[in-house]
Write an enzyme that holds these catalytic residues in place. Structure first.
Site, PDB file in Angstrom:
ATOM      1  N   SER A  61      12.053   1.566   2.302  1.00  0.00           N
ATOM      2  CA  SER A  61      10.973   1.268   1.353  1.00  0.00           C
ATOM      3  C   SER A  61      11.008   2.256   0.175  1.00  0.00           C
ATOM      4  CB  SER A  61       9.630   1.286   2.090  1.00  0.00           C
ATOM      5  OG  SER A  61       8.638   0.662   1.329  1.00  0.00           O
ATOM      6  N   ASP A  72      10.311 -10.281   2.070  1.00  0.00           N
ATOM      7  CA  ASP A  72       9.793  -8.956   2.422  1.00  0.00           C
ATOM      8  C   ASP A  72       8.263  -8.997   2.338  1.00  0.00           C
ATOM      9  OD1 ASP A  72       8.801  -6.289   2.080  1.00  0.00           O
ATOM     10  OD2 ASP A  72      10.770  -5.617   1.398  1.00  0.00           O
ATOM     11  N   HIS A 126       9.810  -6.007   6.793  1.00  0.00           N
ATOM     12  CA  HIS A 126      10.003  -5.006   5.725  1.00  0.00           C
ATOM     13  C   HIS A 126      11.209  -4.157   6.133  1.00  0.00           C
ATOM     14  CE1 HIS A 126       8.858  -2.760   2.209  1.00  0.00           C
ATOM     15  NE2 HIS A 126       8.377  -1.722   2.842  1.00  0.00           N
TER      16      HIS A 126
END
Ligand SMILES: *[C@@H]1O[C@H](CO)[C@@H](O)[C@H](O)[C@H]1NC(C)=O
Ligand SMILES: *[C@@H]1O[C@H](CO)[C@@H](O)[C@H](O)[C@H]1NC(C)=O
Ligand SMILES: *[C@@H]1O[C@H](CO)[C@@H](O)[C@H](O)[C@H]1NC(C)=O
Length: 440
Positions: A217, A314, A381
């Site tokens: 991320s 995502d 994610h």
């Protein structure tokens, strides 16, 4: 260890992901970790969000004690004044490698969003993403961080470092003036990065024959931004590569046609003085430096081999970039954002459109030598740090290859490693997250 080590938000009590049949203790721990991250994303996300309250639930981990890795505060941070947002000391978790992995180093950068204004950075200061005071003082290593060959076939015996994220700029902030308006926020992301890398070199990383910089991320974005500088820490004959897991944040308009993420990144970059840390060629050619916080703008300038692990659906991007609350005043996307199986056909068409746009953007990079990617069509994610996603009989696959196998094929140049999935819902191996209970 603090007593609240495993204190997690209420929604982890009844793990709602039916697809995770017969949860073992280990999987429960993973689920809890995932939930903690989701919790962060929902609660500390700088984007508008509904208010809610949480209780607590203890989840007991049964993992072997040796998989717990203690937090090491940086020993040079104090003298370098390399502080977390609140002035506390940054640090990392280090697990030494063994056998043939003794001279191989994997640096993993934790994720956790950004902050874009004084209130959101001040709030962050009171969390583990802005202060080491709130961090768990030990952490469990799974997935690409695991030392078990069955879970992590190619990197199990490497030295592994998990760099903790305690500021809000993907380790890039360096403003000319600090403490604007007397707020006492330390924007020292770049200084933290430099300090930690120097320190790791002195404790063995300089002996690396192979190195991999990876992040999830906001940490994935950091891995891309710092990729070539990381490469330059090592001699020419050291094999160095970089991987971004769910770190490819696209510059897309939201469903209302507003430039939500672009204006958000603009605020992050200008508040925290990030320009000097961004790719200089990119900054020179784009009129606005904050555009160079988007990987699509500078990834072509990266000289070091790069791998992208990126779900095309995502859930963080859907909730915060494509369909943020400001773009959906009537809440018609609310259920779809929590579980992709709730999306109606019109919404799925919109999501397929974002996927097509991602694939178009990535098309130009597929031909770069020694690059790789695993673009699956799951509603998820980050995927590299969890055993059930990285490499297990039930993890997501493309052409029957797990993410771990594909990343290994790329790193060790065993075969071409560009794997792109068919559109949702074609892939039965997907792990699709259900965030419904987290919306309380
Ligand atoms: C500091 O205060 C001034 C005047 O109130 C304001 O214009 C400026 O945006 C503030 N700076 C930050 C970083 O919030
Ligand atoms: C988003 O766009 C709509 C119209 O397309 C506008 O009314 C609204 O104010 C915008 N919202 C934000 C947060 O910019
Ligand atoms: C998929 O890979 C596994 C090994 O990872 C193998 O046992 C299995 O036969 C493969 N399936 C297909 C359909 O090729």
């Amino acid at each position: 260890m603090p007593a609240n080590q495993h204190r997690l938000p209420r929604f982890t009590a009844d793990v709602p992901w039916q697809r995770w049949r017969q949860l073992s203790q280990r999987e429960l721990t993973i689920a809890a970790t995932a939930a903690a991250i989701v919790f962060f994303l929902l609660v500390f996300s700088p984007f508008p969000k509904p208010s809610r309250t949480f209780g607590g639930t203890n989840v007991i981990a049964s993992e072997a004690a040796s998989d717990w890795v203690p937090f090491t505060p940086s020993s040079n941070a104090q003298q370098n004044s390399a502080f977390c947002l609140d002035g506390s000391l940054p640090g990392y978790h280090l697990k030494r490698g063994f056998g043939s992995g003794s001279n191989s180093w994997l640096i993993y950068i934790e994720g956790g969003g950004w902050c874009n204004n004084i209130p959101s950075c001040s709030a962050r200061k009171e969390t583990r993403y802005g202060s080491s005071t709130y961090m768990d003082k030990r952490d469990q290593f799974f997935g690409i961080l695991s030392r078990h060959q069955v879970q992590n076939p190619d990197f199990f015996n490497w030295n592994k470092v998990k760099v903790r994220y305690c500021e809000g700029s993907s380790f890039t902030s360096r403003p000319d003036t600090e403490f604007q308006n007397g707020t006492e926020l330390f924007f020292r992301g770049q200084l933290i990065w430099d300090t930690l890398m120097d320190e790791l070199l002195t404790i063995g990383m300089s002996e690396s024959r192979q190195a991999l910089l990876i992040g999830c991320s906001a940490g994935g974005l950091a891995a891309l931004i710092h990729c070539d500088d990381f490469r330059d820490l090592f001699p020419k004959d050291t094999d160095v590569k970089c991987l971004a897991d769910a770190g490819f944040f696209p510059n897309e308009k939201d469903i209302a046609g507003n430039h939500t993420i672009e204006s958000y990144y603009h605020d992050v970059v200008h508040l925290q003085g990030i320009t000097k840390s961004l790719n200089h060629d990119c900054v020179a050619r784009s009129g606005e430096p904050s555009k160079c916080f988007f990987p699509q703008e500078f990834i072509g300038n990266i000289k070091t081999p790069v791998f992208l692990v990126q779900p095309a659906y995502d859930f963080w991007q859907i909730a915060n970039i494509f369909a943020p609350k400001s773009s959906d005043p009537h809440g018609s996307w609310r259920k779809c954002k929590l579980n992709i199986f709730n999306c109606n056909s019109k919404q799925l068409d919109v999501l397929h459109g974002y996927r097509n746009s991602l694939l178009r953007t990535l098309n130009g990079f597929q031909k770069k030598p020694k690059w790789g990617m695993f673009i699956n069509s799951c509603f998820i994610h980050c995927q590299t740090w969890a055993a059930g996603r990285w490499h297990s009989p039930t993890s997501p696959r493309i052409n029957n290859k797990t993410i771990a196998e594909t990343v290994g094929d790329w790193y060790f140049e065993r075969e071409a490693a560009i794997r792109v999935d068919c559109p949702f819902p074609c892939n039965p191996t997907c792990v699709n997250q259900d965030l419904t209970d987290s919306d309380g």
